[in-house]
Scaffold this motif. Structure first.
Motif, PDB file in Angstrom:
ATOM      1  N   GLN A  61      -9.216  -9.629  -9.866  1.00 37.29           N
ATOM      2  CA  GLN A  61      -9.912  -8.839 -10.790  1.00 37.29           C
ATOM      3  C   GLN A  61     -10.630  -9.702 -11.686  1.00 37.29           C
ATOM      4  O   GLN A  61     -10.215 -10.809 -12.119  1.00 37.29           O
ATOM      5  N   GLY A  62     -12.014  -9.263 -11.755  1.00 35.31           N
ATOM      6  CA  GLY A  62     -12.647 -10.327 -12.807  1.00 35.31           C
ATOM      7  C   GLY A  62     -14.220 -10.222 -12.799  1.00 35.31           C
ATOM      8  O   GLY A  62     -14.567  -9.187 -11.768  1.00 35.31           O
ATOM      9  N   TYR A  63     -14.902 -10.489 -13.651  1.00 31.83           N
ATOM     10  CA  TYR A  63     -16.468 -10.306 -13.932  1.00 31.83           C
ATOM     11  C   TYR A  63     -17.281 -11.003 -12.429  1.00 31.83           C
ATOM     12  O   TYR A  63     -18.225 -10.454 -12.342  1.00 31.83           O
ATOM     13  N   HIS A  64     -16.721 -11.817 -11.764  1.00 35.84           N
ATOM     14  CA  HIS A  64     -17.118 -12.468 -10.840  1.00 35.84           C
ATOM     15  C   HIS A  64     -17.490 -11.075  -9.791  1.00 35.84           C
ATOM     16  O   HIS A  64     -18.333 -11.029  -8.770  1.00 35.84           O
ATOM     17  N   PHE A  65     -16.255 -10.054  -9.608  1.00 35.29           N
ATOM     18  CA  PHE A  65     -16.401  -9.122  -8.584  1.00 35.29           C
ATOM     19  C   PHE A  65     -16.781  -7.765  -9.244  1.00 35.29           C
ATOM     20  O   PHE A  65     -17.820  -7.183  -8.781  1.00 35.29           O
ATOM     21  N   ALA A  66     -16.561  -7.640 -10.580  1.00 36.67           N
ATOM     22  CA  ALA A  66     -17.298  -6.260 -11.275  1.00 36.67           C
ATOM     23  C   ALA A  66     -16.578  -6.276 -12.558  1.00 36.67           C
ATOM     24  O   ALA A  66     -15.379  -6.846 -12.898  1.00 36.67           O
ATOM     25  N   ARG A  67     -17.475  -6.008 -13.350  1.00 35.58           N
ATOM     26  CA  ARG A  67     -17.175  -5.705 -14.863  1.00 35.58           C
ATOM     27  C   ARG A  67     -16.506  -4.225 -15.096  1.00 35.58           C
ATOM     28  O   ARG A  67     -16.700  -3.382 -14.070  1.00 35.58           O
ATOM     29  N   PRO A  68     -15.788  -4.164 -16.111  1.00 31.75           N
ATOM     30  CA  PRO A  68     -15.401  -2.739 -16.400  1.00 31.75           C
ATOM     31  C   PRO A  68     -16.654  -1.854 -16.446  1.00 31.75           C
ATOM     32  O   PRO A  68     -17.761  -2.110 -16.849  1.00 31.75           O
ATOM     33  N   MET A  69     -16.592  -0.721 -15.771  1.00 31.84           N
ATOM     34  CA  MET A  69     -17.749   0.177 -15.511  1.00 31.84           C
ATOM     35  C   MET A  69     -17.221   1.607 -15.865  1.00 31.84           C
ATOM     36  O   MET A  69     -16.241   1.982 -15.586  1.00 31.84           O
ATOM     37  N   ALA A  70     -18.432   2.420 -15.784  1.00 32.05           N
ATOM     38  CA  ALA A  70     -18.226   3.935 -15.985  1.00 32.05           C
ATOM     39  C   ALA A  70     -17.394   4.408 -14.844  1.00 32.05           C
ATOM     40  O   ALA A  70     -17.342   4.109 -13.661  1.00 32.05           O
ATOM     41  N   PRO A  71     -16.481   5.414 -15.245  1.00 30.94           N
ATOM     42  CA  PRO A  71     -15.673   5.971 -14.263  1.00 30.94           C
ATOM     43  C   PRO A  71     -16.410   6.798 -12.912  1.00 30.94           C
ATOM     44  O   PRO A  71     -15.893   6.293 -11.689  1.00 30.94           O
ATOM     45  N   GLU A  72     -17.611   7.050 -13.087  1.00 22.38           N
ATOM     46  CA  GLU A  72     -18.190   7.517 -11.937  1.00 22.38           C
ATOM     47  C   GLU A  72     -18.756   6.362 -10.689  1.00 22.38           C
ATOM     48  O   GLU A  72     -18.915   6.703  -9.801  1.00 22.38           O
ATOM     49  N   ARG A  73     -18.931   5.382 -11.425  1.00 21.85           N
ATOM     50  CA  ARG A  73     -19.211   4.087 -10.703  1.00 21.85           C
ATOM     51  C   ARG A  73     -18.073   3.795  -9.687  1.00 21.85           C
ATOM     52  O   ARG A  73     -18.134   3.460  -8.577  1.00 21.85           O
ATOM     53  N   VAL A  74     -17.010   3.723 -10.329  1.00 19.18           N
ATOM     54  CA  VAL A  74     -15.699   3.165  -9.588  1.00 19.18           C
ATOM     55  C   VAL A  74     -15.736   4.361  -8.602  1.00 19.18           C
ATOM     56  O   VAL A  74     -15.291   4.179  -7.292  1.00 19.18           O
ATOM     57  N   ARG A  75     -15.404   5.796  -8.890  1.00 24.08           N
ATOM     58  CA  ARG A  75     -15.609   6.794  -8.054  1.00 24.08           C
ATOM     59  C   ARG A  75     -16.409   6.464  -6.781  1.00 24.08           C
ATOM     60  O   ARG A  75     -16.039   6.945  -5.824  1.00 24.08           O
ATOM     61  N   ASP A  76     -17.492   6.355  -7.226  1.00 28.24           N
ATOM     62  CA  ASP A  76     -18.481   5.997  -5.843  1.00 28.24           C
ATOM     63  C   ASP A  76     -18.002   5.027  -4.992  1.00 28.24           C
ATOM     64  O   ASP A  76     -18.214   5.177  -3.680  1.00 28.24           O
ATOM     65  N   LEU A  77     -17.702   4.100  -5.579  1.00 25.12           N
ATOM     66  CA  LEU A  77     -17.133   2.860  -4.736  1.00 25.12           C
ATOM     67  C   LEU A  77     -15.737   3.289  -3.670  1.00 25.12           C
ATOM     68  O   LEU A  77     -15.892   2.963  -2.768  1.00 25.12           O
ATOM     69  N   LEU A  78     -14.976   4.026  -4.445  1.00 24.26           N
ATOM     70  CA  LEU A  78     -13.899   4.596  -3.835  1.00 24.26           C
ATOM     71  C   LEU A  78     -14.157   5.617  -2.825  1.00 24.26           C
ATOM     72  O   LEU A  78     -13.582   5.381  -1.498  1.00 24.26           O
ATOM     73  N   VAL A  79     -15.046   6.390  -3.159  1.00 25.16           N
ATOM     74  CA  VAL A  79     -15.425   7.508  -2.341  1.00 25.16           C
ATOM     75  C   VAL A  79     -15.962   6.833  -0.873  1.00 25.16           C
ATOM     76  O   VAL A  79     -16.020   6.930   0.635  1.00 25.16           O
ATOM     77  N   ALA A  80     -17.105   5.740  -0.885  1.00 19.84           N
ATOM     78  CA  ALA A  80     -17.757   5.303  -0.108  1.00 19.84           C
ATOM     79  C   ALA A  80     -16.794   4.418   0.826  1.00 19.84           C
ATOM     80  O   ALA A  80     -17.179   4.141   1.935  1.00 19.84           O
ATOM     81  N   LEU A  81     -15.908   3.983   0.130  1.00 20.11           N
ATOM     82  CA  LEU A  81     -14.755   3.247   1.020  1.00 20.11           C
ATOM     83  C   LEU A  81     -14.070   3.678   2.097  1.00 20.11           C
ATOM     84  O   LEU A  81     -13.424   3.347   3.386  1.00 20.11           O
ATOM     85  N   ASP A  82     -13.761   5.189   1.891  1.00 15.96           N
ATOM     86  CA  ASP A  82     -13.207   6.087   2.608  1.00 15.96           C
ATOM     87  C   ASP A  82     -13.667   6.224   3.941  1.00 15.96           C
ATOM     88  O   ASP A  82     -14.840   6.327   4.391  1.00 15.96           O
ATOM     89  N   GLY A  83     -12.833   5.906   5.037  1.00 17.06           N
ATOM     90  CA  GLY A  83     -13.048   6.013   6.401  1.00 17.06           C
ATOM     91  C   GLY A  83     -13.863   4.742   7.028  1.00 17.06           C
ATOM     92  O   GLY A  83     -14.329   4.732   8.046  1.00 17.06           O
ATOM     93  N   ARG A  84     -14.266   3.955   5.995  1.00 17.07           N
ATOM     94  CA  ARG A  84     -14.928   2.508   6.501  1.00 17.07           C
ATOM     95  C   ARG A  84     -13.923   1.443   6.744  1.00 17.07           C
ATOM     96  O   ARG A  84     -13.013   1.197   6.070  1.00 17.07           O
ATOM     97  N   PRO A  85     -14.359   0.683   7.991  1.00 16.85           N
ATOM     98  CA  PRO A  85     -13.360  -0.282   8.401  1.00 16.85           C
ATOM     99  C   PRO A  85     -13.663  -1.460   7.308  1.00 16.85           C
ATOM    100  O   PRO A  85     -14.559  -1.569   6.476  1.00 16.85           O
ATOM    101  N   ALA A  86     -12.409  -2.296   7.281  1.00 15.28           N
ATOM    102  CA  ALA A  86     -12.438  -3.338   6.288  1.00 15.28           C
ATOM    103  C   ALA A  86     -13.470  -4.211   6.150  1.00 15.28           C
ATOM    104  O   ALA A  86     -14.006  -4.767   5.454  1.00 15.28           O
TER     105      ALA A  86
END
Ligand code: C2E
Ligand code: MG
Ligand code: MG
Ligand code: MG
Length: 292
Positions: free
Chosen positions: A258-283
């Motif tokens: 966890q850290g600024y190199h990867f991502a700063r604290p962000m609005a909940p909608e942005r995290v939501r979009d990241l988690l939704v985009a991740l679903d069903g995608r291969p690593a």
């Protein structure tokens, strides 16, 4: 005697205490008002998997939108909220809001991948009678499955609270994960691991800062990951700010970060979009978070 001591420690101690009490009373009143006015909100900082940066969770971090001072950081008001006891209602709000937000990611937007949301809990909250019931009530009200929630406690918070071990067992029995935050900076770290149901160590930023240039610091960071692996605990490196640190942590065996190199604290909608985009995608899809 304090007066006679002149510049002695008591003479300078009293005014400090008075000042702090005054500051706390004032800030306490302001915080109470801010709660009524709904001036708090949560940001979420992703926790990512090394080395591919896939988000596996997010930590809720409170912000105060002060009407005249702008955004106030928690380091400026959490300590006073703890001293005045206001952390109890504020912390309850944070817990409910984080559960509600995460439940919306899950049920409202279909983010069904393997992520958790974490919430910081103060010693004072842990000492509350029936704190575990607050946790189960927040889960029930939001319909967030217990397995999606992680609570973060510092070693000191756990150590300070005699009731902590029992309360934490109740919380763990719900299925909620428990992380030791700022690991290494408190006291009695190793004994705690035996007595409370910890499942994750969050290694404090101060132990991560110098791993690339100091062999001694690298030794400590390596020892912690080995401890965690040996005890079958998850381990998160906090405060990662550079690609060089991320690379080295991965080589040392760290899997979460966890850290600024990867991502700063962000609005909940942005995290939501990241988690939704991740679903069903291969690593192997690669980085979902842009470099900062
Ligand atoms: P924490 O729980 O250890 O949270 C991590 C802090 O480090 C966050 O600061 C985060 O923004 C910051 N951070 C993350 N990555 C980096 C990095 O790469 N570099 C640097 N310099 N900083 C990084 P934040 O949001 O200001 O919160 C500070 C502390 O306030 C938290 O430390 C936590 O102890 C406390 N806090 C925040 N929200 C809450 C809350 O809702 N309840 C309670 N009780 N405490 C909270
Ligand atoms: Mg934390
Ligand atoms: Mg921390
Ligand atoms: Mg901290």
């Amino acid at each position: 005697a304090a007066k006679e001591a002149g510049k002695g420690q008591y003479a300078s101690y009293h005014p400090d205490l008075d000042e702090r009490a005054h500051y706390d009373a004032q800030l306490g009143a302001e915080l109470r008002l801010a709660m009524e006015r709904g001036e708090f909100r949560l940001l979420f900082q992703p926790v990512v998997r090394l080395p591919d940066r896939h988000p596996v969770g997010a930590e809720a971090l409170v912000r105060w939108d002060h009407p005249s001072r702008g955004v106030v950081s928690p380091d400026e008001f959490i300590p006073a909220a703890e001293r005045t006891g206001l952390i109890v209602p504020l912390g309850a709000w944070v817990l409910q809001e984080a559960c509600r937000t995460a439940a919306d990611w899950l049920h409202g937007h279909g983010a069904t991948g393997p992520w958790t949301v974490s919430v910081n809990i103060s010693a004072r909250q842990l000492r509350e009678a029936h704190f575990s019931r607050r946790v189960s009530a927040a889960l029930a009200a939001s319909r967030l499955p217990a397995e999606r929630l992680m609570i973060e406690l510092t070693e000191t918070a756990v150590f300070d609270s005699r009731a902590a071990a029992q309360t934490l067992r109740e919380i763990a029995d719900l299925g909620v994960a428990i992380a030791l935050d700022d690991f290494g900076t408190g006291h009695s770290s190793l004994g705690l691991l035996r007595n409370i149901p910890v499942s994750v160590l969050k290694v404090d930023k101060s132990f991560i800062d110098h791993i690339t240039e100091s062999p001694a610091e690298a030794t400590i960071a390596t020892a912690v990951v080995s401890l965690a692996n040996g005890l079958d605990l998850g381990v998160v490196a906090e405060g990662v700010e550079s690609a060089a640190q991320a690379r080295q942590l991965h080589l040392m065996g760290y899997q979460l970060s966890q850290g600024y190199h990867f991502a700063r604290p962000m609005a909940p909608e942005r995290v939501r979009d990241l988690l939704v985009a991740l679903d069903g995608r291969p690593a192997a899809d690669g980085p979902l978070l842009e470099r900062q």
